[in-house]
Write a protein that holds these residues in place. Sequence first.
Motif, mmCIF file in Angstrom:
data_model
loop_
_atom_site.group_PDB
_atom_site.id
_atom_site.type_symbol
_atom_site.label_atom_id
_atom_site.label_comp_id
_atom_site.label_asym_id
_atom_site.label_seq_id
_atom_site.Cartn_x
_atom_site.Cartn_y
_atom_site.Cartn_z
ATOM 1 N N THR A 17 17.655 34.581 38.617
ATOM 2 C CA THR A 17 17.633 33.153 38.917
ATOM 3 C C THR A 17 17.698 32.913 40.420
ATOM 4 O O THR A 17 16.958 32.084 40.971
ATOM 5 C CB THR A 17 18.810 32.450 38.227
ATOM 6 O OG1 THR A 17 18.670 32.593 36.814
ATOM 7 C CG2 THR A 17 18.847 30.973 38.577
ATOM 8 N N LEU A 18 18.585 33.640 41.096
ATOM 9 C CA LEU A 18 18.740 33.490 42.545
ATOM 10 C C LEU A 18 17.442 33.813 43.262
ATOM 11 O O LEU A 18 16.989 33.065 44.148
ATOM 12 C CB LEU A 18 19.861 34.413 43.036
ATOM 13 C CG LEU A 18 19.994 34.540 44.551
ATOM 14 C CD1 LEU A 18 20.444 33.215 45.154
ATOM 15 C CD2 LEU A 18 20.998 35.644 44.908
ATOM 16 N N LEU A 19 16.803 34.920 42.886
ATOM 17 C CA LEU A 19 15.594 35.343 43.576
ATOM 18 C C LEU A 19 14.446 34.372 43.320
ATOM 19 O O LEU A 19 13.721 33.979 44.251
ATOM 20 C CB LEU A 19 15.218 36.757 43.115
ATOM 21 C CG LEU A 19 14.106 37.461 43.901
ATOM 22 C CD1 LEU A 19 14.439 37.508 45.380
ATOM 23 C CD2 LEU A 19 13.894 38.867 43.362
ATOM 24 N N GLN A 20 14.285 33.961 42.081
ATOM 25 C CA GLN A 20 13.192 33.049 41.756
ATOM 26 C C GLN A 20 13.344 31.718 42.474
ATOM 27 O O GLN A 20 12.400 31.221 43.098
ATOM 28 C CB GLN A 20 13.132 32.821 40.247
ATOM 29 C CG GLN A 20 12.069 31.796 39.835
ATOM 30 C CD GLN A 20 11.976 31.631 38.338
ATOM 31 O OE1 GLN A 20 12.016 32.615 37.609
ATOM 32 N NE2 GLN A 20 11.852 30.402 37.862
ATOM 33 N N SER A 21 14.518 31.139 42.398
ATOM 34 C CA SER A 21 14.714 29.826 43.015
ATOM 35 C C SER A 21 14.652 29.907 44.535
ATOM 36 O O SER A 21 14.190 28.977 45.184
ATOM 37 C CB SER A 21 16.040 29.216 42.563
ATOM 38 O OG SER A 21 17.123 30.066 42.867
ATOM 39 N N SER A 22 15.097 31.018 45.117
ATOM 40 C CA SER A 22 15.047 31.160 46.574
ATOM 41 C C SER A 22 13.601 31.213 47.066
ATOM 42 O O SER A 22 13.254 30.599 48.076
ATOM 43 C CB SER A 22 15.800 32.422 47.010
ATOM 44 O OG SER A 22 17.172 32.325 46.699
ATOM 45 N N ILE A 23 12.745 31.957 46.361
ATOM 46 C CA ILE A 23 11.346 32.047 46.764
ATOM 47 C C ILE A 23 10.629 30.719 46.531
ATOM 48 O O ILE A 23 9.890 30.223 47.387
ATOM 49 C CB ILE A 23 10.635 33.189 46.005
ATOM 50 C CG1 ILE A 23 11.237 34.534 46.412
ATOM 51 C CG2 ILE A 23 9.130 33.181 46.283
ATOM 52 C CD1 ILE A 23 10.702 35.721 45.634
#
Length: 893
Positions: A697-703
Amino acid sequence: MGISSPGIGSGIDVNTIVSKLMAVESAPLADFDKKSASYLAQVSAFGNLSGALGTFQGALSGLTSVSSFQALVSTPSDSTVISASASSTAQTGTYRININQIAQSQTLGSGGYKSTTAAIGVGNKTTINFAMGTVSGGSFGLSGSALGASLSSGGLTPGSLTLNNTVIATDGSTRSARLLADAINAKSTTTGVSAKPSTTVTSATLFGGSGAANYGNVDTSGGGTYAITVGGVEIAAQASGVAAGSGLTAAALDSALAGSAVSRALADANISFTGTAADGTLQFSNADGSNIAITEVVSGTVTGGLGNSGTANVGSSTTAVGSISLVSADGSPITVGGTNPAGAGFSAGTGGAYIGASFAADASRTSGNIVIDSTNNTLQGILEAINKGNFGVTASIVSDGSTGTGATPNHLILTSTATGVSSTMKITLAGSGGNPPDPALEALLAYDPAGVQNLSQKAAAADTRATVNGIAVTSSGTSISGAIAGVNISALAVGSSSLTVSKDSSSLTTSVNGFVKAYNELNTQITSLGGYNADTKTGGPLLGDTTLRNLQAGIRRQLSSSITGLRGTSLTNLSQIGISYQKDGTLTLDNAKLQKAINSNFNDIAGLFAAVGRGTDPDVKFTSSGTNTKAGDYALNITQLATQGTLQGTLALPAETTIDADTSWTVTLNDTTPATLSNTATISLPAGTYNPSQLATLLQSSINGVSAFANAGATVTATVGDDGKLKLQSTRYGSKSNIHLVTASGTDTSAVFGSGSSVDGVDVAGTIGGYTATGDGQSLTGAPGAPVDGLKLTVTGDAIGNRGTFGFSQGYAYQLNALAGTYLGAKGAITSRTTGLNNSVKDITKQKDAFNSRLADIEARYRKQYTGLDTSIASMNKTASFLTQQFAALSKS
């Protein structure tokens, strides 16, 4: 000296003679003018034809789309509650819609600050992460403290408590948390606030503590009696004449509680207990918040009992009172007031927080970071950093208008840019270089619905909640789609409305009439320009012109032929819907026949006018066609499916992965060759420990939170497979789909992806009707020169090889629109013809100018000749006169 005026000396009218001769010589000029006028008349006629054909094409342009003929109309009974639109895939019918709640964004507000430009904190570098997600469990409201001690005996006087400016009806009978909650809930419709009483529990030290009982052996040997009741239920009793230790003891009390009769009586009173009197841990509780009174009833001389060992017991009564919590129905702050809110366990003021809730980040929502240091650690600086981040949160500063010494009017307001429950914010702060975040910034911004909430929620994120024919539906926005296939509903206000979806036969009839009218107007113009009037024996300016004849013949040929390539329909010509030719060449419409076709073949009428594509494979969709696309059935063969750019991890993620402070990765997404700068960005990952789902979730939303990516429509998905490995994937398909990660600082990408490498996407490949086709993502387009030239299909699904056949047809409006296009425009036949005529006019003008030049020479020659003759005759006349005079003189002499 010569004669200056021709004819004076000779009597010959030279000017008249030359003028008449030149009139004969210039006669061919009229032919030039006649030809030029004829050509110019044709140019003007072609201009009229072009205008009429352009009008015809304009009328057809709206009829080449299927939607022009398959429109459905959606009509709400109450347009203030909903509006709606229906596509051609919708089913007709009447639906009952209830809108219970309208979607909204979350809004958070800070406490007050005196200045918007004064420094907040000491300027330590602090990274602030904003994540969006959903709150579940718990409630939003206020937790009250224990009710006032006097409440159990005197109640809560009227006016003691107000909620959201509504007085709660309390009086001397309001003596428990349960009764207070009942009074609050009676007004919940007005206040938007409900109350939940806590479980009433007696004091943990009432019967002792720390393993030691303080319940003394009851002695009634002096002639007294003793009984102990809990909530009105007699637990145990001792008659007179019983010595201490021979009757009621702590152990005997426990035995009494274990008895079935006492247990039943307590249960009937909604009272339960834990612990034992023997070890001093006995406690009674009531789950509904009612008071629990523990009473010792004594008569005569008695010793022992609660807190008594060998001393006189004159009786006692202890009442346990519970507390209540307030719950806001819509997550908005609760305003508490009244003359004695403390009696209800609350302080006057406005507030609220999530209680007992949990937060789950939404991977489909963007997140982002800002860095605050000594250069921007002010309210204004924080506002600008957030708004520049463009990651789903907007910031503003609102003044409450307070003035004077010590006033703090400025409040930082944060609002999610999206509506829906998944737009709830979580704001975390992290320091840099091993240092903690700036405490002042943390006090200002830290917000976790499951933890510390230093910002105050002013409005809760909410979905639109509705029912459609009794089925509950939700939407993150005010638009509700999917509840009714092919229908999009816009929620406008809370309320009820019916929605009728019906065939838009009126629009279809208008479209068909528009087609007939457009053709007849063009036909009238063509007849006027190229026809012959037998009465006046005159023809139009384009009578016999091949361009006009070809256009007229092409239109009639197309209208007279049947539509081919249509699949699954019986409608193939215009006569089937009531359109036919009249004797004068115009079209007429039989509305009764059209209505019959609408009733029986509503969805097929579009195929008679528009370009329609239908395949046997439901995963192959018609996108568009070109002017060179030919109607027909084409076999579809797929040799390669479109794929997405992927970074597949090779490392099975552990239960927890630690991301170090100051971690940043460089992301390249959907880059081109040569590379485009905006396709690469650096993301910062907040330090912390994450489970696999949280990490994805962190990686997807950050990108996805990178504004440059969002502006280009580039997004990714991050998922954890059953094997525990993380996969990062571009949502785009085709050779332009790719994703690459490089460590910039902090935790290396290999800690998450292992030795995984990126694989770029590929385009769909295959043939249409055996002809070459070009892939672009999931789109497959027929190559130029083939019958499928310009036929564009969207290919999904997971099968390669034979994918059935695809039928394409061109309706009359589509064909005529394409035909008109060949005559109009810079390269059209009319332009070509007009250019030729204008060139002919130019040639005639040149010929006329050259002829005029020759006429000038001829006139000069005529004048020279007749002037010479005039001179000669004048001389001869002079000589004759002289001789006459001489002869007359000789005669006299």
